[in-house]
Write a protein that holds these residues in place. Structure first.
Motif, PDB file in Angstrom:
ATOM      1  N   ASN A  88       2.223 -18.963  -2.284  1.00 23.19           N
ATOM      2  CA  ASN A  88       2.174 -20.323  -2.873  1.00 23.19           C
ATOM      3  C   ASN A  88       2.377 -20.696  -4.124  1.00 23.19           C
ATOM      4  OD1 ASN A  88       0.850 -21.815  -0.383  1.00 23.19           O
ATOM      5  ND2 ASN A  88      -1.334 -20.292  -0.891  1.00 23.19           N
ATOM      6  N   GLY A  89       4.017 -20.060  -4.144  1.00 20.77           N
ATOM      7  CA  GLY A  89       4.332 -20.535  -5.449  1.00 20.77           C
ATOM      8  C   GLY A  89       3.790 -18.867  -7.095  1.00 20.77           C
ATOM      9  N   GLU A  90       3.260 -18.437  -6.101  1.00 24.99           N
ATOM     10  CA  GLU A  90       3.062 -18.023  -7.839  1.00 24.99           C
ATOM     11  C   GLU A  90       3.357 -16.792  -7.473  1.00 24.99           C
ATOM     12  OE1 GLU A  90      -1.550 -15.708  -6.288  1.00 24.99           O
ATOM     13  OE2 GLU A  90      -2.414 -18.369  -6.512  1.00 24.99           O
ATOM     14  N   LEU A  91       4.641 -16.192  -6.980  1.00 26.69           N
ATOM     15  CA  LEU A  91       5.410 -14.721  -7.560  1.00 26.69           C
ATOM     16  C   LEU A  91       7.125 -15.562  -7.266  1.00 26.69           C
ATOM     17  CD1 LEU A  91       3.733 -12.265  -4.434  1.00 26.69           C
ATOM     18  CD2 LEU A  91       3.770 -12.523  -7.167  1.00 26.69           C
ATOM     19  N   ASP A  92       7.447 -15.299  -8.397  1.00 23.80           N
ATOM     20  CA  ASP A  92       9.157 -15.890  -8.406  1.00 23.80           C
ATOM     21  C   ASP A  92       9.550 -15.142  -7.729  1.00 23.80           C
ATOM     22  OD1 ASP A  92       7.886 -17.188 -11.170  1.00 23.80           O
ATOM     23  OD2 ASP A  92       9.328 -15.209 -12.144  1.00 23.80           O
ATOM     24  N   GLU A  94      13.828 -15.184  -5.803  1.00 21.96           N
ATOM     25  CA  GLU A  94      15.426 -15.600  -6.513  1.00 21.96           C
ATOM     26  C   GLU A  94      16.326 -15.452  -5.058  1.00 21.96           C
ATOM     27  OE1 GLU A  94      18.387 -11.993  -8.867  1.00 21.96           O
ATOM     28  OE2 GLU A  94      16.407 -11.915  -8.852  1.00 21.96           O
ATOM     29  N   THR A  95      17.460 -16.342  -5.759  1.00 20.27           N
ATOM     30  CA  THR A  95      18.165 -17.281  -5.349  1.00 20.27           C
ATOM     31  C   THR A  95      19.530 -16.183  -5.272  1.00 20.27           C
ATOM     32  OG1 THR A  95      19.361 -18.367  -6.324  1.00 20.27           O
ATOM     33  CG2 THR A  95      17.588 -19.163  -5.215  1.00 20.27           C
ATOM     34  N   GLU A  96      20.810 -16.107  -4.597  1.00 18.90           N
ATOM     35  CA  GLU A  96      22.044 -15.894  -4.318  1.00 18.90           C
ATOM     36  C   GLU A  96      23.050 -15.902  -5.513  1.00 18.90           C
ATOM     37  OE1 GLU A  96      22.592 -20.087  -3.299  1.00 18.90           O
ATOM     38  OE2 GLU A  96      21.133 -18.579  -2.567  1.00 18.90           O
ATOM     39  N   GLN A  97      22.407 -17.018  -5.812  1.00 17.34           N
ATOM     40  CA  GLN A  97      22.987 -17.359  -7.652  1.00 17.34           C
ATOM     41  C   GLN A  97      22.219 -16.530  -8.539  1.00 17.34           C
ATOM     42  OE1 GLN A  97      23.290 -21.589  -7.629  1.00 17.34           O
ATOM     43  NE2 GLN A  97      24.597 -21.700  -6.205  1.00 17.34           N
ATOM     44  N   GLY A  98      21.776 -15.760  -8.486  1.00 17.35           N
ATOM     45  CA  GLY A  98      20.920 -15.379  -9.692  1.00 17.35           C
ATOM     46  C   GLY A  98      19.592 -16.320 -10.567  1.00 17.35           C
ATOM     47  N   ALA A  99      19.341 -17.513  -9.602  1.00 19.03           N
ATOM     48  CA  ALA A  99      18.880 -18.445 -10.571  1.00 19.03           C
ATOM     49  C   ALA A  99      16.824 -18.152  -9.702  1.00 19.03           C
ATOM     50  CB  ALA A  99      19.089 -19.810 -10.085  1.00 19.03           C
ATOM     51  N   THR A 100      16.172 -18.133 -10.671  1.00 18.51           N
ATOM     52  CA  THR A 100      14.984 -18.003 -10.071  1.00 18.51           C
ATOM     53  C   THR A 100      14.113 -19.307  -9.917  1.00 18.51           C
ATOM     54  OG1 THR A 100      14.879 -15.852 -11.617  1.00 18.51           O
ATOM     55  CG2 THR A 100      12.463 -17.211 -11.476  1.00 18.51           C
ATOM     56  N   LEU A 101      12.981 -18.905  -8.742  1.00 15.31           N
ATOM     57  CA  LEU A 101      11.803 -20.065  -9.069  1.00 15.31           C
ATOM     58  C   LEU A 101      11.031 -20.296  -8.859  1.00 15.31           C
ATOM     59  CD1 LEU A 101      14.241 -20.549  -4.888  1.00 15.31           C
ATOM     60  CD2 LEU A 101      14.924 -22.197  -7.133  1.00 15.31           C
ATOM     61  N   ALA A 102      10.480 -20.699  -9.990  1.00 17.07           N
ATOM     62  CA  ALA A 102       9.148 -20.762 -10.001  1.00 17.07           C
ATOM     63  C   ALA A 102       8.169 -21.249 -10.235  1.00 17.07           C
ATOM     64  CB  ALA A 102       9.005 -19.811 -12.063  1.00 17.07           C
ATOM     65  N   SER A 103       7.971 -22.203  -9.421  1.00 18.57           N
ATOM     66  CA  SER A 103       7.051 -23.272  -8.888  1.00 18.57           C
ATOM     67  C   SER A 103       7.398 -23.813  -7.500  1.00 18.57           C
ATOM     68  CB  SER A 103       7.687 -24.182  -9.297  1.00 18.57           C
ATOM     69  OG  SER A 103       8.501 -24.331 -10.028  1.00 18.57           O
ATOM     70  N   ARG A 104       6.599 -24.204  -6.817  1.00 16.35           N
ATOM     71  CA  ARG A 104       6.897 -25.592  -6.047  1.00 16.35           C
ATOM     72  C   ARG A 104       7.648 -26.079  -6.155  1.00 16.35           C
ATOM     73  NH1 ARG A 104       0.843 -26.348  -3.393  1.00 16.35           N
ATOM     74  NH2 ARG A 104      -0.318 -23.693  -3.653  1.00 16.35           N
TER      75      ARG A 104
END
Length: 358
Positions: A88-92, A94-104
């Motif tokens: 539920n958004g607590e864990l980061d 990572e996408t194929e571009q190296g970007a970190t999705l740190a939230s919902r």
């Protein structure tokens, strides 16, 4: 003096079939790996790549797991899956571009983009998936950082050129693992549809990435290790966990019960095929152990000893039917022993009741 017809050592080596037979997956390899390619100058000999793989196998290097756990069918399903793997958004993530999705909010943008792209796919079937969900896992004790770095490199090499993806590492159980969710629709307009050959290639690639990071890892088929019984499917395991007997279990149990009651064993052609293939694998290992033993190098003698011990320790051939039959036979024997003991106890009590009083 050597007899004229006596084969020389290099002639013996030339007669040996490739060792790679024991770790190949028949008819499922999309390409040849380096350890499949024999040395044309010395056929029958172990190349450095073959020897390294053989050493890892007989020394029981940990086996990687790469498993497709499911597919998401629509954006709601994708949302639920991403919420699960990110807690539920607590864990980061990572996408194929190296970007970190740190939230919902970051996950919401990804969901919307994948849904919009799917809408542009005119050839998409109504039941086609938005994503394919994969787990990459290693046994307990493996360095979590190495697992994550290897999973990242694996994803870049396997999907980065054509598919969007997002991955999250879980450390909440003893097996460090990564959840990798890959967008089904590729940039080339084709959909991802992995086969068994692809899964084996993925396992080998993940294992290779781990080895580059100093982790001993292998990706061999069951038969390489002398195992023939397939692991049960996730749906079957889930039913058993809920104390529900799956249809496959019921049918197998009925067949085995019929055999046990009739005092006969049904013959299936695949049983002979399994035994024959296992015998060939054992013989191939032992042939190469004998070849190594003829060497003058102590390291070759030690590897030969390990190969022979590996073959000796191979488990007995046991399919699901064999296991069920042993289980039912043991249960029947236990019941018979219990009945015999009950009859014996009843007889002793009657005898004591008939003893004359003094």
């Amino acid at each position: 003096m050597r007899r004229r017809n006596s084969p020389r050592p290099n002639e013996l080596a030339a007669e040996l079939p490739p060792i790679s037979y024991v770790w190949e997956t028949p008819n499922r390899r999309p390409r040849r790996a380096e350890w499949d390619i024999p040395d044309p100058a010395a056929p029958g000999r172990l190349t450095p790549a073959m020897r390294a793989k053989l050493e890892r196998i007989v020394r029981r290097a940990p086996e990687v797991m790469v498993k497709i756990t499911g597919r998401t069918k629509d954006v709601a399903h994708l949302k639920s899956h991403l919420a699960y793997i990110t807690r539920n958004g607590e864990l980061d993530a990572e996408t194929e571009q190296g970007a970190t999705l740190a939230s919902r909010s970051g996950l919401k943008d990804l969901q919307q983009r994948w849904e919009d792209d799917a809408g542009l796919d005119a050839k998409r079937r109504r039941d086609a998936s938005l994503s394919i969900n994969i787990i990459l896992s290693m046994p307990a004790g493996t360095a979590a950082v190495a697992v994550k770095d290897s999973a990242r490199a694996f994803a870049i090499e396997t999907f980065g050129y054509n598919h969007d993806y997002v991955f999250v590492q879980h450390l909440d159980n003893k097996h460090p693992h990564v959840h990798l969710t890959v967008r089904s629709l590729g940039h080339d307009g084709k959909r991802l549809n992995p086969r068994k050959a692809d899964l084996q290639a993925w396992r080998e690639r993940f294992a290779g990435e781990l080895r580059l990071r100093g982790i001993a890892a292998e990706a061999t088929p069951r038969r390489t290790r002398g195992r023939v019984r397939k692991p049960d499917r996730g749906a079957v395991l889930a039913l058993r966990k809920r104390k529900i007997s799956p249809e496959v279990d019921r049918l197998a149990r009925e067949e085995v019960l019929s055999e046990v009651r009739g005092g006969r064993a049904a013959k299936h052609p695949w049983d002979e095929q399994i035994k024959s293939r296992r015998d060939v694998i054992r013989r191939r290992y032992l042939d190469y152990a004998a070849e190594l033993q003829r060497s003058e190098a102590p390291a070759d003698h030690e590897l030969a000893r390990q190969v022979r011990q590996f073959v000796k320790d191979m488990p007995a051939v046991e399919t699901r039917r064999h296991a069920l039959k042993n289980e039912i036979s043991e249960f029947a024997s236990t019941r018979r022993r219990g009945a015999d003991q009950s009859v014996g106890k009843e007889g002793r009590e009657k005898t004591r009741g008939q003893e004359p009083t003094r």
